[in-house]
Write an enzyme that holds these catalytic residues in place. Structure first.
Site, PDB file in Angstrom:
ATOM      1  CG  HIS A 183      -3.448  -3.524   3.580  1.00 24.94           C
ATOM      2  ND1 HIS A 183      -2.302  -3.105   4.225  1.00 24.94           N
ATOM      3  CD2 HIS A 183      -4.097  -2.411   3.199  1.00 24.94           C
ATOM      4  CE1 HIS A 183      -2.277  -1.782   4.236  1.00 24.94           C
ATOM      5  NE2 HIS A 183      -3.352  -1.342   3.620  1.00 24.94           N
TER       6      HIS A 183
ATOM      7  CD  GLU B 157      -1.027  -6.323   5.493  1.00 25.77           C
ATOM      8  OE1 GLU B 157      -0.847  -6.594   4.290  1.00 25.77           O
ATOM      9  OE2 GLU B 157      -1.158  -5.155   5.916  1.00 25.77           O
TER      10      GLU B 157
ATOM     11  CB  CYS C 225      -0.981  -0.041   1.164  1.00 25.36           C
ATOM     12  SG  CYS C 225      -2.461   0.910   0.820  1.00 25.36           S
TER      13      CYS C 225
HETATM   14  N1  GLN Z   1      -1.839   6.657   2.939  1.00 27.78           N
HETATM   15  C1  GLN Z   1      -2.078   5.910   1.748  1.00 27.78           C
HETATM   16  C2  GLN Z   1      -3.480   6.140   1.206  1.00 27.78           C
HETATM   17  O1  GLN Z   1      -4.348   6.573   1.891  1.00 27.78           O
HETATM   18  C3  GLN Z   1      -1.813   4.427   1.956  1.00 27.78           C
HETATM   19  C4  GLN Z   1      -2.716   3.794   2.922  1.00 27.78           C
HETATM   20  C5  GLN Z   1      -2.209   2.471   3.406  1.00 27.78           C
HETATM   21  O2  GLN Z   1      -1.028   2.182   3.364  1.00 27.78           O
HETATM   22  N2  GLN Z   1      -3.102   1.650   3.914  1.00 27.78           N
HETATM   23  O3  GLN Z   1      -3.738   5.856   0.058  1.00 27.78           O
END
Ligand code: GLN
Length: 542
Positions: free
Chosen positions: A514, A516, A380
């Protein structure tokens, strides 16, 4: 109709109620029962989505897009049962629903009160879909005696009466602290906690007593006597070297056997714990070790990267190695060269995150991994960092950045204002509320034929869980790919890059989602399995 198990806690928080519930769920499953687990959180936030990981650990995301308590992650990992929106609720959400109902006039002019209206709403939540499983486990967050928790305790007290003796059980988790100075375990805090519980009308059926030293028989008897619980139902729960030992350890001390007796079940099949034995064997006696640097921001709270740590461990289990995870605060690299810190690691992982602090340090970590050909996994925000790094260093767009923190000349990561969810178009702008406005939940992606990720997944369509506002800006994809960082996974409509990789690197993958969150000890996520395998290769080189 399911039998209900209510799990409450006393004395102090952080005793591992979530883990205990998850392990109990797994034990019941091992006896052939079907289970579902739910978490009720007494705080007033509508969901944990807007809470800092510093405060409350990670936010766990379900397929159907709920931002939930991290205990749901334990539930999923231990039982393999996917949780949903229907499995986590807070006081905030309960009150919101009661107030909305009041505004619609549905209380027909009555005075709206905690009892019965709030408690009814809580009971309704707990019982939804209860006929689909054999056992429904409901964990109440916080500890007995918390003001916010009272309506929840009242609701389970009422439910106990309504369900009848053989259809519910109250399990209370307490602490039996060891006093170094006195050289003994102390039962008084447990006695007080149960007194508190009984004062609100709940007599626990089983006490699960956490302690760092074995609980002598005399103490069990004493606790039983003062708390009005048979001695065999005062279950010692010693600290464990691995969380995955919990189902086995609980069974050894008779937790599940006694619990089933509360329900009048005396002839249940013995649990089949073979797979737990296997996992514990792998965790305790691995054949090698790899060191992974997790370069992030939320370092002080151990639970901030709960699922990530677990998924890395799962990658180790399947590769038969111990994964030594070292958390490195990325801000360090803003003042010091990253190389001396990162040399000697077999993999670098930049996890999800928010906000400006530490960003430049994470970019340094990506650069190190890319240039030195060390396995790199970006998750992400970690993908965003990889894109910024490549845009600056390979495409030579010096001002490349994410528009999350500023208005860069080259917003290689940008706010998507529209995207497709199912057959609906969702929208957001810079000014929408922060709560509940992310792209969150499961989305499909299509993987490029012949790509590294296609090989890793062994499939070309996947579904993964998201939680973010910003996306890789498609206007820069062409330039990035000409310089070696290519998109290898797209949203099915071809509008959103979901995965990027560097083909000319042993293992360099960044994902917008994600992974994980979907890894399990018995079904490690393919990306973690492959990343750790690459780290094992790397360990043979350095
Ligand atoms: N801050 C980034 C966004 O809002 C990534 C978010 C994250 O890593 N879950 O897109």
């Amino acid at each position: 109709m399911a039998r209900l198990i209510f799990i409450t806690g006393g004395v102090v928080s952080s005793l591992g109620k979530g883990l205990a519930s998850a392990a109990l769920g797994a034990l019941l499953q091992a006896r052939g029962y079907t289970v579902r687990l739910r978490k009720l959180d007494p705080y007033l936030n509508v969901d944990p989505g807007t809470m800092s990981p510093h405060q409350h650990g990670e936010v766990y995301v379900t397929d159907d897009g709920a931002e939930t308590d991290l205990d749901l992650g334990h539930y999923e990992r231990f039982t393999g049962v996917a949780s949903s929106k229907a499995d986590n609720i807070t006081s905030g959400r309960i009150y919101q629903q009661v107030i909305e109902k009041e505004r619609r006039g549905e209380y027909l002019g009555r005075t709206v009160q905690v009892i019965p209206h709030v408690t009814d709403m809580i009971k309704e939540f707990m019982l939804a879909g209860a006929d689909e499983v054999d056992f429904l486990l409901c964990e109440i967050g916080g500890t007995v005696g918390d003001i916010e928790g009272l309506p929840f305790f009242e609701a389970i007290r009422q439910l106990g009466n309504e369900l009848g003796r053989e259809n519910h059980a109250f399990v209370h988790l307490t602490l039996v602290p060891y006093l170094e100075a006195a050289g003994e375990l102390k039962t008084k805090p447990t006695q007080h906690s149960v007194k508190e519980l009984r004062a609100i009308g709940i007599q626990p059926d089983i006490l699960l007593c956490r302690s760092e030293k074995p609980l002598p028989e005399d103490d069990r008897r004493k606790i039983g006597l003062f708390c009005n619980v048979p001695k065999e139902r005062v279950i010692p729960a010693l600290d464990l070297p691995s969380i995955y030992r919990a189902p086995i350890a609980y069974h050894e001390v008779g937790f599940d056997t006694e619990l089933l007796k509360v329900f009048g079940i005396h002839d249940a099949p013995q649990p089949d714990l073979t797979k737990w034995d296997w996992v514990v064997g792998r965790v305790t006696n691995p054949e090698g070790e790899v060191r992974i640097a997790v370069v992030g921001k939320y370092m002080q709270v151990k639970d901030s990267y709960k699922s990530l740590n677990e998924a890395l461990t799962h990658g180790g289990i399947v590769n038969n190695v111990r994964v030594r995870i070292e958390m490195i605060d990325s801000t360090i690299f803003e003042h010091a060269d990253a190389a001396p810190f990162l040399e000697g690691f077999h993999g670098v992982l930049v996890p999800g995150g928010f906000g400006e602090r530490g960003v430049e340090g994470k970019i340094e970590a990506v650069r190190f991994a890319r240039e030195r050909k060390v396995p790199f996994f970006g998750i992400c925000y970690g993908l965003h960092m990889a894109v910024i790094e490549a845009a600056r260093d390979l495409v030579h767009l010096e001002d490349a950045n994410t528009s999350e923190n500023s208005h860069p000349k080259h917003p290689v990561i940008a706010l998507m204002t529209e995207w497709i969810k199912g057959n609906r178009v969702e929208t957001r702008t810079e000014t929408t509320d922060l709560g509940g406005t992310m792209r969150v939940g499961a989305y499909p992606a299509v993987l490029t034929a012949g790509s590294h990720v296609e090989e890793v997944y062994g499939s070309n369509t996947i579904s993964e869980r998201h939680r973010h506002r910003y996306e890789v800006n498609v206007n820069y994809v062409q330039q990035l790919s000409e310089c070696g960082l290519v998109v290898s996974g797209w949203s099915p409509d071809g509008r959103l890059p979901e995965i990027m990789e560097i083909p000319n690197h042993p293992w360099f993958i960044g994902v917008q989602f994600h992974p994980e969150l979907k890894s399990r000890p018995f079904a490690p996520h393919p990306l973690f399995k492959s990343f750790i395998a690459a780290a094992v290769q790397q360990s043979r080189l350095v």
